[in-house]
Design a protein around this motif. Structure first.
Motif, PDB file in Angstrom:
ATOM      1  N   LEU A 179      59.773  12.255 -39.707  1.00  0.00           N
ATOM      2  CA  LEU A 179      60.936  12.555 -40.009  1.00  0.00           C
ATOM      3  C   LEU A 179      61.640  13.779 -39.654  1.00  0.00           C
ATOM      4  N   ASP A 180      60.996  14.723 -40.203  1.00  0.00           N
ATOM      5  CA  ASP A 180      61.175  16.121 -39.948  1.00  0.00           C
ATOM      6  C   ASP A 180      62.776  16.563 -39.559  1.00  0.00           C
ATOM      7  N   MET A 181      63.568  16.093 -40.576  1.00  0.00           N
ATOM      8  CA  MET A 181      64.814  16.245 -40.164  1.00  0.00           C
ATOM      9  C   MET A 181      65.582  17.514 -40.853  1.00  0.00           C
ATOM     10  N   HIS A 182      65.124  17.700 -42.184  1.00  0.00           N
ATOM     11  CA  HIS A 182      65.489  18.626 -42.936  1.00  0.00           C
ATOM     12  C   HIS A 182      64.538  19.362 -44.296  1.00  0.00           C
ATOM     13  N   ALA A 183      64.357  20.527 -43.888  1.00  0.00           N
ATOM     14  CA  ALA A 183      63.220  21.293 -44.780  1.00  0.00           C
ATOM     15  C   ALA A 183      61.881  20.616 -44.672  1.00  0.00           C
ATOM     16  N   GLY A 184      61.766  19.974 -43.614  1.00  0.00           N
ATOM     17  CA  GLY A 184      60.362  19.286 -43.151  1.00  0.00           C
ATOM     18  C   GLY A 184      59.372  20.100 -42.664  1.00  0.00           C
ATOM     19  N   GLN A 185      58.386  19.761 -41.615  1.00  0.00           N
ATOM     20  CA  GLN A 185      57.275  20.484 -40.990  1.00  0.00           C
ATOM     21  C   GLN A 185      58.043  21.565 -40.082  1.00  0.00           C
ATOM     22  N   SER A 186      59.144  21.223 -39.162  1.00  0.00           N
ATOM     23  CA  SER A 186      59.685  22.217 -38.389  1.00  0.00           C
ATOM     24  C   SER A 186      60.369  23.469 -39.144  1.00  0.00           C
ATOM     25  N   GLU A 187      61.154  23.058 -39.899  1.00  0.00           N
ATOM     26  CA  GLU A 187      62.000  24.083 -40.386  1.00  0.00           C
ATOM     27  C   GLU A 187      61.103  24.727 -41.511  1.00  0.00           C
ATOM     28  N   THR A 188      60.237  24.300 -42.161  1.00  0.00           N
ATOM     29  CA  THR A 188      59.365  25.171 -42.931  1.00  0.00           C
ATOM     30  C   THR A 188      58.605  26.080 -42.155  1.00  0.00           C
ATOM     31  N   SER A 189      58.095  25.666 -40.823  1.00  0.00           N
ATOM     32  CA  SER A 189      57.376  26.494 -40.208  1.00  0.00           C
ATOM     33  C   SER A 189      58.188  27.608 -39.388  1.00  0.00           C
ATOM     34  N   THR A 190      59.323  27.330 -39.106  1.00  0.00           N
ATOM     35  CA  THR A 190      60.003  28.347 -38.617  1.00  0.00           C
ATOM     36  C   THR A 190      60.409  29.745 -39.718  1.00  0.00           C
ATOM     37  N   MET A 191      60.300  29.161 -41.102  1.00  0.00           N
ATOM     38  CA  MET A 191      60.990  29.937 -42.062  1.00  0.00           C
ATOM     39  C   MET A 191      59.481  30.846 -42.465  1.00  0.00           C
ATOM     40  N   MET A 192      58.134  30.442 -41.915  1.00  0.00           N
ATOM     41  CA  MET A 192      57.108  31.172 -42.080  1.00  0.00           C
ATOM     42  C   MET A 192      57.161  32.148 -41.193  1.00  0.00           C
TER      43      MET A 192
END
Length: 290
Positions: A179-192
């Motif tokens: 899914l990775d649409m909102h607060a998923g793997q990608s967004e959490t990763s960029t916040m890291m």
């Protein structure tokens, strides 16, 4: 003796001028002095960034300002490579679908458009004749093209560009979040990468980011409640799958894309000319010929 003194003064003045020229100007609008701001506009060729975020829930593990923090981080780093002046934090966009969650600030549609128009007008009055709105929030993906299109309503002496910032970069670490649409793997990763101290990865699995599929409508039929129907927790994907490697890859791709947009805007000598041509023709449409 007099000539020697004049020569020394000339050397000192030249050295002072060169030292000032070599002083690195901040890319942050709010950090520039009035005199430095004038130089910054000249150095940027009148190109300014308006990073556009939002305040909304981002799953159980990320701060409500995630979009704001990420887009500002990416914009600042891009502007340091391709110099542009970066406007302060801006979060006055479209987020009605998250009004049921704590921390969401959802302004009326009238105010969203009015404030954005007055902001770009004021930026232009201060020399920003090429304004690149960098979008950091999915909920703005209808608002911002409409705003850009609405600039044709009446004459402006500046051009508005919209940089999406969310095209899927090719290559990089493989993603596991379907899914990775909102607060998923990608967004959490960029916040890291942008603000690792604000990521609570241990909380990521405490809520479901699964699609609830509570509507049964054809793909070509739209309704505003679609997001809430699918993701009532305002969370889509699995943030627990986030990695710093993925975050670094996606953030770097975003920074590069913004840099490309800055470069393109600075080189663009046609948009304003065509706008002015259009404005003139729109005054007398019956005179327009094929």
């Amino acid at each position: 003796m007099k000539q020697a003194l004049i020569a020394v003064l000339a050397i000192l003045l030249l050295a002072a001028h060169e030292a000032r020229a070599q002083t690195k100007l901040s890319v942050k609008w709010e950090e520039l002095t009035a005199a430095d701001f004038r130089e910054a506009i000249e150095q940027s060729k009148g190109t300014c960034l308006l990073p556009f975020g939002i305040l909304e829930k981002h799953g159980p593990q990320l701060p409500v300002g995630t979009d704001l923090l990420n887009v500002r981080y990416a914009s600042l780093h891009a502007a340091e490579k391709e110099y542009a002046v970066v406007f302060p934090e801006y979060y006055f966009g479209q987020i009605f679908e998250a009004k049921h969650e704590p921390g969401t600030i959802a302004y009326s549609r009238e105010l969203q458009l009015k404030l954005l128009q007055e902001t770009t007008d004021e930026m232009a009055r201060n020399g920003c004749k090429k304004i690149v709105i960098v979008n950091g929030h999915g909920g703005n993906e209808s608002l911002l093209p409409f705003f850009a299109q609405s600039q044709l309503e009446k004459p402006h002496d500046y051009v508005v560009y919209v940089q999406w910032g969310r095209d899927e970069p090719k290559g990089g670490p493989q993603k596991k979040d379907p899914l990775d649409m909102h607060a998923g793997q990608s967004e959490t990763s960029t916040m890291m990468i942008s603000h690792p101290e604000l990521v609570h990865i241990d909380r990521a699995a405490s809520e479901s980011g699964a699609d609830q599929k509570r509507l049964n409508l054809p793909n070509d039929v739209y309704t505003g409640i679609w997001w809430y129907a699918r993701f009532p927790n305002h969370y889509s994907g699995e943030g627990a799958l986030a990695t710093k490697e993925l975050g670094e890859f996606e953030m770097n791709a975003w920074i590069s894309a913004i840099g490309t947009a800055i470069h393109a805007a600075q080189a663009d000598d046609q948009s304003l000319r065509l706008q002015n041509e259009f404005y003139e023709k729109s005054k007398h449409p019956l005179d327009t010929r094929p």
